[in-house]
Scaffold this motif. Structure first.
Motif, short mmCIF file in Angstrom:
data_model
loop_
_atom_site.label_atom_id
_atom_site.label_comp_id
_atom_site.label_asym_id
_atom_site.label_seq_id
_atom_site.Cartn_x
_atom_site.Cartn_y
_atom_site.Cartn_z
N SER A 1 -1.32 9.42 -14.36
CA SER A 1 -1.67 9.43 -15.78
C SER A 1 -3.13 9.10 -16.05
N LEU A 2 -3.72 8.22 -15.21
CA LEU A 2 -5.05 7.69 -15.51
C LEU A 2 -6.12 8.05 -14.49
N GLY A 3 -5.71 8.55 -13.33
CA GLY A 3 -6.68 8.99 -12.34
C GLY A 3 -7.17 7.91 -11.38
N ILE A 4 -6.85 6.65 -11.68
CA ILE A 4 -7.15 5.54 -10.77
C ILE A 4 -5.91 4.69 -10.64
N ASN A 5 -5.86 3.87 -9.58
CA ASN A 5 -4.64 3.09 -9.38
C ASN A 5 -4.67 1.77 -10.18
N PHE A 6 -3.56 1.07 -10.14
CA PHE A 6 -3.40 -0.14 -10.95
C PHE A 6 -4.47 -1.17 -10.66
N MET A 7 -4.69 -1.49 -9.37
CA MET A 7 -5.65 -2.53 -9.03
C MET A 7 -7.07 -2.12 -9.38
N GLN A 8 -7.39 -0.84 -9.27
CA GLN A 8 -8.72 -0.39 -9.65
C GLN A 8 -8.94 -0.59 -11.15
#
Length: 255
Positions: free
Chosen positions: A191-198
């Motif tokens: 959905s956002l193109g980056i992961n949770f921790m990023q």
């Protein structure tokens, strides 16, 4: 760019063999240090903040899993002589990249390290669009998407906004929404193109910027107020995302 590695292994023969025979440079890695027990291992990890930790589970002082849980780690590889399901389950929860049984097969270890370096490189590519120019000082230097069209992803963003000061991770977010970590991780990244921790780290850095501009607040305090476990982890993460250290950023705002 070579990613840094710390080895924590109490068996000297294995520790020395790993240190001397692993082709670190050709893998895109750099051996930053070795430790022989869980206490000194924790101290080294907190001091050096490596990209990768390679460790046994059963260590003098404290076990490897406890050590990892107490340190700011990006990725870890477990080397263990015990195929214990409870160990593996805890390792997965801590975000361990791979769990390799002893005696360690050289080819298996090399394959794991190659895959890990590839993942780190992909994450760095993801961050490229978030990085700022050294001369571009703004209140929120990292532009983060706030809307995605996916309810779960947007709920997760709100969770980050409300809890970034605390020691949260993907597990805590997944528990809050009653979903699995793997499902939340996939939805968030798609959905956002980056992961949770990023996203979490970028949000924390944006919040740290206004504090950094105040010279009366030391860098360690900024790290603590924004949810980073140690000043060293904060400094490395800040530079990875922005291209400059917190101190350099502060200096620029004073010019």
């Amino acid at each position: 760019m070579a990613y840094s590695v710390v080895i924590v292994e109490d068996e000297e023969i294995i520790r020395e063999e790993l240190a001397k025979t692993t082709p670190w440079e050709s893998l895109g890695l750099r051996l930053a240090g070795t430790a022989e027990d869980g206490i000194s291992g924790e101290e080294m990890i907190r001091s050096l903040v490596p990209d990768v930790v390679i460790t046994d589970i059963r260590l003098p002082g404290q076990d490897g899993l406890t050590m990892l849980s107490r340190c700011p780690i990006s990725y870890a590889v477990i080397l263990s002589g015990h195929a214990d399901f409870s160990y593996m389950k805890t390792a997965i929860r801590l975000g361990v990249f791979d769990y390799i049984l002893k005696p360690v097969d050289d080819e298996e270890l090399l394959s794991t390290l190659k895959a890990l370096v590839k993942k780190l490189q992909e994450e760095d590519q993801d961050l490229t669009s978030l990085k700022i120019s050294i001369n571009k000082i703004e209140d929120e230097p990292i532009g983060l998407p706030k809307k995605s069209g996916n309810h779960l992803a947007e709920s997760c963003i709100n969770f980050i906004m409300e809890n970034y000061q605390h020691p949260i991770g993907l597990q805590e977010a997944a528990d809050a929404f009653g979903v699995t970590e793997s499902h939340l991780s996939r939805i968030f990244k798609e959905s956002l193109g980056i992961n949770f921790m990023q996203y979490l780290n970028a949000w924390r850095i944006n919040k740290a910027v206004s504090l950094i501009k105040n010279p009366r607040v030391n860098i360690g305090k900024v790290a603590s107020l924004c949810g980073f476990p140690t000043p060293g982890y904060f400094t490395r993460t800040f530079k990875r995302y922005t291209g400059v250290t917190p101190s350099q950023y502060r200096h620029q705002t004073e010019l």
